[in-house]
Scaffold this motif. Structure first.
Motif, PDB file in Angstrom:
ATOM      1  N   UNK A 120     -33.159   1.492  -1.499  1.00  0.00           N
ATOM      2  CA  UNK A 120     -32.567   2.822  -1.380  1.00  0.00           C
ATOM      3  C   UNK A 120     -32.511   3.447  -2.760  1.00  0.00           C
ATOM      4  N   UNK A 121     -32.161   4.699  -2.806  1.00  0.00           N
ATOM      5  CA  UNK A 121     -31.911   5.327  -4.097  1.00  0.00           C
ATOM      6  C   UNK A 121     -30.688   6.208  -3.967  1.00  0.00           C
ATOM      7  N   UNK A 122     -30.095   6.480  -5.094  1.00  0.00           N
ATOM      8  CA  UNK A 122     -28.897   7.301  -5.068  1.00  0.00           C
ATOM      9  C   UNK A 122     -29.283   8.744  -5.349  1.00  0.00           C
ATOM     10  N   UNK A 123     -28.771   9.610  -4.525  1.00  0.00           N
ATOM     11  CA  UNK A 123     -29.017  11.023  -4.757  1.00  0.00           C
ATOM     12  C   UNK A 123     -27.774  11.598  -5.410  1.00  0.00           C
ATOM     13  N   UNK A 124     -27.909  11.898  -6.691  1.00  0.00           N
ATOM     14  CA  UNK A 124     -26.729  12.235  -7.468  1.00  0.00           C
ATOM     15  C   UNK A 124     -26.026  13.520  -6.995  1.00  0.00           C
ATOM     16  N   UNK A 125     -26.755  14.629  -6.845  1.00  0.00           N
ATOM     17  CA  UNK A 125     -26.056  15.882  -6.528  1.00  0.00           C
ATOM     18  C   UNK A 125     -25.254  15.832  -5.230  1.00  0.00           C
ATOM     19  N   UNK A 126     -25.840  15.180  -4.230  1.00  0.00           N
ATOM     20  CA  UNK A 126     -25.121  15.163  -2.949  1.00  0.00           C
ATOM     21  C   UNK A 126     -24.278  13.924  -2.776  1.00  0.00           C
ATOM     22  N   UNK A 127     -24.351  13.045  -3.763  1.00  0.00           N
ATOM     23  CA  UNK A 127     -23.585  11.796  -3.687  1.00  0.00           C
ATOM     24  C   UNK A 127     -23.905  11.023  -2.409  1.00  0.00           C
ATOM     25  N   UNK A 128     -25.201  10.859  -2.171  1.00  0.00           N
ATOM     26  CA  UNK A 128     -25.573  10.089  -0.981  1.00  0.00           C
ATOM     27  C   UNK A 128     -26.524   8.962  -1.367  1.00  0.00           C
ATOM     28  N   UNK A 129     -26.588   8.009  -0.475  1.00  0.00           N
ATOM     29  CA  UNK A 129     -27.551   6.926  -0.618  1.00  0.00           C
ATOM     30  C   UNK A 129     -28.692   7.219   0.326  1.00  0.00           C
ATOM     31  N   UNK A 130     -29.901   7.282  -0.225  1.00  0.00           N
ATOM     32  CA  UNK A 130     -31.062   7.563   0.624  1.00  0.00           C
ATOM     33  C   UNK A 130     -31.811   6.264   0.849  1.00  0.00           C
ATOM     34  N   UNK A 131     -31.965   5.923   2.108  1.00  0.00           N
ATOM     35  CA  UNK A 131     -32.641   4.668   2.441  1.00  0.00           C
ATOM     36  C   UNK A 131     -34.150   4.848   2.377  1.00  0.00           C
ATOM     37  N   UNK A 132     -34.813   3.830   1.929  1.00  0.00           N
ATOM     38  CA  UNK A 132     -36.277   3.948   1.786  1.00  0.00           C
ATOM     39  C   UNK A 132     -37.058   3.342   2.923  1.00  0.00           C
ATOM     40  N   UNK A 133     -36.390   2.572   3.695  1.00  0.00           N
ATOM     41  CA  UNK A 133     -37.047   1.992   4.862  1.00  0.00           C
ATOM     42  C   UNK A 133     -38.247   1.133   4.479  1.00  0.00           C
ATOM     43  N   UNK A 134     -38.090   0.344   3.531  1.00  0.00           N
ATOM     44  CA  UNK A 134     -39.189  -0.574   3.240  1.00  0.00           C
ATOM     45  C   UNK A 134     -38.912  -1.942   3.842  1.00  0.00           C
ATOM     46  N   UNK A 135     -37.769  -2.020   4.454  1.00  0.00           N
ATOM     47  CA  UNK A 135     -37.476  -3.290   5.114  1.00  0.00           C
ATOM     48  C   UNK A 135     -38.510  -3.528   6.198  1.00  0.00           C
ATOM     49  N   UNK A 136     -39.076  -4.685   6.224  1.00  0.00           N
ATOM     50  CA  UNK A 136     -40.018  -4.948   7.304  1.00  0.00           C
ATOM     51  C   UNK A 136     -39.264  -5.022   8.633  1.00  0.00           C
ATOM     52  N   UNK A 137     -39.925  -4.572   9.670  1.00  0.00           N
ATOM     53  CA  UNK A 137     -39.302  -4.699  10.991  1.00  0.00           C
ATOM     54  C   UNK A 137     -39.322  -6.164  11.385  1.00  0.00           C
TER      55      UNK A 137
END
Lengths: 894, 341
Positions: A800-817
């Protein structure tokens, strides 16, 4: 025997019967005889015996024991004795050659053979015998058969006419004794008596004969026999109850028609005399008028001490005697030196009172012992001019009052150490839940006081070695106690009233300071490794107990004890285990969950925490160890007041395992080869799952399991309520000194780890999630959430990465299914399959290494590459595997 | 000519039948629709999940064609009726069916399967005993999961004559298997199946097909695949694990064997040397000892299981392949549809 009575008893028995005031003619010899009976008697015998008699007596003695063993059907003993007898017989061969085979020997052989055959026939009896005996029986039977072949004619002759041969011998013996000297007569008397008994007639005639033979054996003896008889009667009737009891038992013994009779009679009479002497002599240890000086007292003391350790010695009486002697010497102002010497011996004989090491002191003995040591220390403190030491030789002692300082042999330190051990033993043997235990525990203060006093004494006078030893004792009594005063002081709470504060101050320094001082001295000065090891461990324990985690940890790491503790002896190992556990608990209190887990892992994973901490024996091992081992293990047990609460220990361990394991499990849900952090925790979880019906948790373990389940779902509130509630408080958490702080720490940890678990488990559901929401959900401050998430991202645990302005965590979905995960696993498995297959192939072809070369260029590389962009765990694993491959490769190339 | 024309088919038939007895007595299987329905119904009612249902096939052989005209199920085994006698049950069932004029010849058995995992020792053993007793018997494998996805999956298998030979000898060492030259692909042969219905039923089916809406056939177009694939992969993985274990076992065996061979060799050499020395000294040679007694060869691991596992793995792979290719097709179709819209 008779000689002794001839001289000793006619004066003494008359005296005792008449009165105390009659002064003995020769007091010196008198008391000598009354006290040193056994020696005296043996001496007289030894001097006059001829070689033949000596040998024969040895044989007859052995025969006697064999017959006894036969009676009680103790085959093992019989066999042993028989072997000895054969040896003894061989030894006396030249005498036998001269005199012919003694008939009593033949008699035994014949009897024994008959007896064995009879036993052998008795199938029922044989079945009942234990294995040892049965085995001994068969060996003995074979042996005697072989042996008797040599004496066939004699045995046969005896069997034909047993009565005659016995009589013959008797006559011969009597004749012998009649003609020979006094002592010879006595010898013959004994032998003939045994010969009587061997025939086993009815009891009454036997006793008669016995007495008769005694009388008729010789003219000299005649007198003695009467004397002897009257003596027993006298003492039996007129002396104290004790004597009467003995007299009665003596009579009993007479009636018992046992082979023992002679022996017992001998012993009992000695014993009685001894008792008489104690009872009657005590008030006049020294004859009136004797000038009581140091020399005389010393002589007396030595005499008393010589009886020490002998079989018939009455230990209680000995202590009494020593006390009396001490009083006498005090009354006569013989000086401190002699008093100290006597005191030493009193304490030593107090310790001696218990015949074996396992038994513990009786309460009154213990009290006496404490008093004595106290007095001894008093004397030592009052008189500066006494030198005591183990290495002062007996003859270089100077005890009399003179200008020179006293020199006394003895070691207070050893006495005190022994006292300390006795105290431990008493505590071990008292039921910890009884009032008695509390009462005994009150003596601990006394023991500590003595140790302290000795410490003061030795600091001035002792060698460094001795100081180290006494320091260690002091440490051993300090390290496990929580210093509440210091704790309160450190919290800044002043004593409520002025007086209390004063008292606190007057009571001296913190235990921490004391520990530090004592331990540092030992580190610097000690030359034996063991004392230093113990001191370090105690020091660490003390640090850990008082939540000085860093000091404790550093000390532990610096000592390198972890590397070589397995070579130490069991008590030190137990101490080490206790220290590790305390260290772990300390780490937990400080919130170092991982350290706590690591420290406790060894103890807890074995499932034998109780045994390892010396806090009890496991029932499971009962069959494996024998009684002897069990005794030894019992001796190692730590007294109850020093115990570490096992439930607390387990709870701390499980909770720390939960805090580590649950997020880990969530992170590696699809990892086929994930390792378990804590086996025991998993075991508990499985036990919990196996339950068909889940009620509300009852025990501590159930609470932890329930909490773990809640945490798995990221539900920290439920988790919290399971870990910290009234039940758990009373069971576990209230046992900590800083309960509130620990609880706060725990809540914090639960929130953090729950957040992590939540993110691991549900990140696939979110596209993005605001940190504010997370902070609200887990009641953590936003910066905290931020830091946790950042840490996870850095560690590549969370894609994931942190989105500073909105204070959110953005998931990257690289987890294998899960399907992808599965495919990865399959690929791995196929890889190993191919590898194995190739190995078979190689074996067939006899060409090594071909496959591996291929492999390194081939598909595996790709697989490795594929997995490299996975999580860190994967990479590690891959690296590990690669190492394995290479190793194999190298090996196969050789 | 006519006569020749008439004779030709008969000879060919004779040839066919002779080859049939040599190779396999049945070339084709014809199943009544009734049997199919009965099997499906049996599974639906009795089997759940990975549980397997079994039953007996009845019919008769016509030339090289096996016609299966009826079947009856075996009851599910439970702990309660341990004394249940299967043989008696079969005989009674067959007798009863005979009374109502149904074919009562035993021609094989059927079994349901869970994700195609049927290649097992149990199946091999029972099919062997069937085929041993009744030469033409087959086993019908019904896959309910595939059927639920829209296409009926019913397959008939027989053991190959090679495998029959091996099973008869009960020798599963790898030498024997090597001698027989048998691989996992030669263990079972699939026999083509024809489902035959009466004309009236055919007519009814046509009518039904006309009436059915497109929505009824949507089952076939289901795009979700991961569940099925996951399950298959899981099973495949288990088998691969087993296979690995077997190989490791075999590996140790062969290593032990070679080590022993070496020892044996050394021993023989030493003996020889000693004997030559003794001869030179004029002493009699040492007596020959039984070498095979001194060096007992290690027990070779049976290879049949490995073979079966390989067969099973193959089967799974086929399944997965089939499934994925179908799915790919569906995906392309869906893509095209989306593009079209």
């Amino acid at each position: 025997m008779s000689r002794f009575f001839a001289t000793g008893s006619d004066s003494e028995s008359e005296e005792s019967s008449s009165a105390d005031e009659i002064t003995p003619k020769a007091p010196g010899t008198n008391f000598k005889q009354s006290l040193l009976l056994s020696d005296d008697e043996e001496d007289t015998k030894r001097v006059v015996r001829s070689a033949k008699d000596k040998r024969f007596e040895e044989l007859t003695n052995l025969i006697k024991t064999i017959r006894n063993a036969m009676k009680i059907r103790d085959m093992a003993k019989c066999l042993e004795e028989f072997e000895q007898l054969c040896r003894a017989f061989l030894k006396s061969k030249n005498i036998v050659d001269k005199e012919g085979v003694p008939s009593f020997y033949i008699r035994l052989l014949a009897d024994l053979e008959d007896y064995l055959n009879q036993l052998w026939e008795d199938k029922e009896g044989k079945k009942k015998m234990n294995k040892n005996n049965a085995k001994a029986l068969s060996t003995l039977r074979q042996k005697i058969r072989k042996y008797n072949r040599d004496y066939e004619t004699e045995v046969a002759a005896y069997k034909e006419n047993p009565q005659e041969s016995a009589d013959e011998e008797e006559e011969k013996e009597q004749g012998d004794s009649g003609s020979s000297s006094d002592s010879d007569g006595e010898e013959g008397d004994e032998v003939s008596a045994t010969s009587f008994l061997k025939k086993k007639p009815e009891p009454a005639p036997e006793a008669n004969k016995f007495l008769k033979s005694d009388e008729s054996s010789s003219s000299d003896d005649d007198e003695d026999g009467e004397d002897w008889g009257s003596d027993t009667v006298d003492s039996g009737s007129e002396s104290s109850d004790d004597g009467e009891g003995k007299g009665a038992s003596l009579a009993l013994v007479f009636l018992k028609k046992d082979n023992h009779i002679i022996w017992i009679v001998k012993n009992v009479s000695i014993f009685m005399l001894f008792i008489c002497s104690i009872h009657q002599e005590k008030p006049k240890m020294f004859a009136k008028g004797t000038e009581i000086n140091t020399v005389v007292v010393l002589k007396k003391l030595n005499e008393i001490l010589q009886a020490r350790g002998k079989k018939g010695t009455d230990r209680a009486a000995q202590i009494e005697l020593l006390h009396a002697l001490a009083n006498i010497s005090a009354e006569n102002n013989l000086g401190i030196g002699i008093l100290v010497k006597i005191k030493f011996n009193i304490i030593a004989s107090l310790y001696d009172y218990n015949p074996n090491l396992a038994a513990f002191m009786k309460a009154d003995m213990w009290k006496k012992c404490l008093e004595c040591i106290d007095e001894l220390l008093d004397i030592l403190f009052e008189n500066n001019n006494i030198f005591i030491g183990e290495n002062i030789a007996e003859d270089s002692e100077s005890l009399s009052i003179s200008d020179q300082p006293f020199r006394v042999r003895g070691c207070v330190l050893t006495l005190v150490e022994r006292m300390d051990e006795e105290f431990t033993k008493i505590m071990q043997n008292t039921d910890p839940h009884s009032q008695e235990y509390v009462d005994n525990l009150k003596d601990e203060g006394h023991v500590c006081g003595i140790i302290d006093r000795l410490l003061d004494y030795l600091e001035n006078k002792g060698s460094t070695e001795e100081i180290c030893r006494i320091y260690l004792r002091r440490i051993m009594h300090t390290y496990y106690k929580f210093d509440y005063k210091a704790h309160r002081r450190s919290l800044g709470l002043q004593g409520e009233s002025k007086s209390e504060q004063d008292q606190e101050e007057s009571e001296g320094e913190d235990s921490a300071v004391i520990m530090d001082r004592l331990c540092k001295f030992i580190y610097a000065k000690d030359r034996t490794d063991r004392i230093r090891t113990c001191a370090i461990l105690c020091h660490i324990y003390h640090h850990a107990l008082h939540s000085r985690w860093y000091q404790a940890r550093d000390l532990m790491l610096m000592s390198h004890l972890q590397d070589n503790i397995q070579h130490a002896d069991p008590p030190v190992q137990i101490l080490y285990n206790r220290t590790m556990v305390q260290l772990g608990i300390c780490a937990f209190r400080q919130g170092m969950i991982k350290d706590a887990h690591n420290a406790l892992l060894d103890i807890q994973s074995s499932g034998r925490a109780k045994e390892l901490l010396g806090q009890g024996l496991l029932m499971r091992n009962m069959q494996e160890r024998n009684a002897e081992q069990e005794k030894i293990e019992k001796r190692r047990q730590v007294p109850f007041h020093m115990h570490i609460n096992l439930e607390l220990l387990e709870c701390v361990y499980l909770v720390s395992a939960m805090l580590l394991e649950i997020p880990y499990m969530a992170a590696h849900e699809f990892d086929a080869r994930r390792r378990m952090i804590s086996k025991q925790f998993h075991h508990q979880l499985r036990v919990g799952e196996r339950q068909p019906l889940l009620g509300p948790p009852e025990s501590m373990r159930e609470h932890v399991v329930a909490a773990s389940k809640a945490m798995k779902m990221g539900d920290w509130r439920t988790c919290h309520s399971f870990i910290i509630n009234e039940k758990m408080n009373s069971k576990v958490w209230d046992l900590f000194p800083e309960t509130q702080r620990v609880r706060e720490m725990l809540v914090r940890k639960i929130q953090e780890e729950s957040l992590r678990t939540y993110l691991f488990t549900y990140s696939s559901v979110y596209d993005s999630i605001s940190m504010a929401t997370l902070s609200e959900m887990f009641e953590l401050e936003i910066p905290m959430v931020h830091s946790i998430i950042s840490k996870m991202i850095i560690n590549e645990e969370l894609m994931a990465s942190l989105d500073q302005p909105t204070q959110t965590v953005v998931m990257h979905r690289t987890e294998p299914t899960s399907l992808q995960n599965m495919a990865l696993q399959l690929a791995e498995k196929l890889g190993s399959l191919v590898e194995n297959n190739e190995r078979v192939f190689d074996l067939k072809q006899g060409v090594y290494g071909g496959y591996f070369n291929r492999d390194q260029k081939g598909g595996y590389q790709q697989k490795g590459g594929y997995q490299r962009d996975q999580k860190g765990g994967y990479q590690n694993k891959q690296g590990y595997n690669r190492g394995g491959y290479n190793r194999n490769h190298n090996q196969s190339n050789y | 000519m006519a006569s020749r024309k008439e004779t030709a088919p008969t000879t060919s038939a004779v040839v066919a039948s002779t080859t049939g007895t040599l190779d396999s007595p049945v070339k084709q299987i014809q199943i009544e629709g009734l049997v199919v329905l009965k099997i499906i119904k049996h599974y639906q009612e009795e089997g759940q999940g990975s549980e397997v249902v079994q039953g007996v096939l009845l019919g008769l052989v016509v030339e090289d064609r096996l016609e299966i005209t009826n079947c009856f199920p075996f009851p599910q085994h439970t702990e309660d009726d341990a004394d249940f006698d299967e043989v008696q049950y079969q005989m009674e069932m067959m007798r009863s069916l005979r009374h109502v004029n149904i074919d009562h010849l035993h021609v094989g058995w059927y079994q349901s399967t869970f994700y195609g995992s049927f290649v097992s020792r149990a199946l091999l053993d029972s099919q062997f005993s069937y085929q041993h007793a009744i030469e033409e018997s087959v086993v019908l494998i019904y896959d309910p999961i595939k059927t639920a996805q829209g296409s009926l999956s019913l397959k008939a298998y027989r053991l190959t004559p090679k495998l029959m030979e091996i099973c008869k000898e009960k020798d599963f060492t790898h030498e024997c298997l090597k001698k027989a030259n048998i691989g996992f692909e030669h263990m079972f042969e699939e026999v083509p199946i024809i489902i035959k219905n009466s004309h009236l039923i055919n007519v009814l089916l046509w009518e039904l097909e006309d009436k059915s809406t497109v929505a009824d056939k949507h089952e076939l177009l289901n795009l979700s695949s991961s569940n099925h694939l996951e399950k298959s992969l899981q099973l495949l993985m288990d088998r691969v694990d087993d296979m690995s274990q077997d190989i490791v076992k075999y590996n140790t065996y062969s290593r032990n064997l070679s080590k022993q061979q070496q020892q044996k060799h050394q021993y023989v050499q030493r003996r020889q040397q000693e004997n030559t020395q003794r001869q030179s000294r004029g002493e009699p040679p040492l007596p020959e000892e039984d070498i095979s007694k001194m060096f007992k060869p290690p027990q070779p691991p049976p290879r049949m299981d490995t073979l079966l596992i390989a067969g099973q793995v193959n089967n799974y792979c086929q399944n997965v392949k089939e499934f994925t290719s179908q799915n790919l097709g569906k995906l392309f179709m869906a893509e095209a549809l989306q593009g079209h819209n």
